[in-house]
Write a protein that holds these residues in place. Sequence first.
Motif, mmCIF file in Angstrom:
data_model
loop_
_atom_site.group_PDB
_atom_site.id
_atom_site.type_symbol
_atom_site.label_atom_id
_atom_site.label_comp_id
_atom_site.label_asym_id
_atom_site.label_seq_id
_atom_site.Cartn_x
_atom_site.Cartn_y
_atom_site.Cartn_z
ATOM 1 N N GLU A 10 -27.672 -32.656 26.067
ATOM 2 C CA GLU A 10 -28.411 -31.452 26.406
ATOM 3 C C GLU A 10 -29.617 -31.805 27.273
ATOM 4 O O GLU A 10 -30.274 -32.819 27.054
ATOM 5 N N ILE A 13 -33.291 -27.029 31.953
ATOM 6 C CA ILE A 13 -33.433 -26.783 33.386
ATOM 7 C C ILE A 13 -34.485 -25.698 33.548
ATOM 8 O O ILE A 13 -34.404 -24.657 32.900
ATOM 9 N N LEU A 23 -28.771 -27.111 30.029
ATOM 10 C CA LEU A 23 -27.572 -27.725 30.579
ATOM 11 C C LEU A 23 -26.931 -28.508 29.443
ATOM 12 O O LEU A 23 -27.569 -29.375 28.844
ATOM 13 N N GLN A 25 -23.755 -30.865 28.560
ATOM 14 C CA GLN A 25 -22.652 -31.673 29.087
ATOM 15 C C GLN A 25 -21.787 -32.108 27.904
ATOM 16 O O GLN A 25 -22.284 -32.726 26.972
ATOM 17 N N GLY A 88 -21.590 -25.162 36.481
ATOM 18 C CA GLY A 88 -22.717 -26.020 36.214
ATOM 19 C C GLY A 88 -23.481 -26.560 37.392
ATOM 20 O O GLY A 88 -24.363 -27.383 37.227
ATOM 21 N N TRP A 90 -26.388 -26.557 39.886
ATOM 22 C CA TRP A 90 -27.687 -25.864 39.963
ATOM 23 C C TRP A 90 -28.559 -26.519 40.951
ATOM 24 O O TRP A 90 -28.746 -27.425 41.410
#
Length: 90
Positions: A10, A13, A23, A25, A88, A90
């Motif tokens: 984690e 952002i 975010l 992953q 995802g 950004w």
Amino acid sequence: MPANSSLIKEQPIIFENGNQADLIQISPGTDAAEILSTLSLSKAQAVMLVCGSTQPLSGKLKNRLQDLLSRGVAQAAVDSHAIIIDGGRW
């Protein structure tokens, strides 16, 4: 929401306007129950999947999509208690 596995990472952002998102992953093969637990998600009423190119957008298109997503898709997600999943970038 702390990540409880090395398979889930984690990162916060912070956008130019001050809004913040997380975010997340997730490694392939991670158990779905572990993902739901980590994200503190209950069963969603709906799921919206947003897909697109990874190429930068032109000014007019970027502005139009921002309007569409913020006024249309985001409001529809709130109204329908949906989860939005995107690629995802950004």
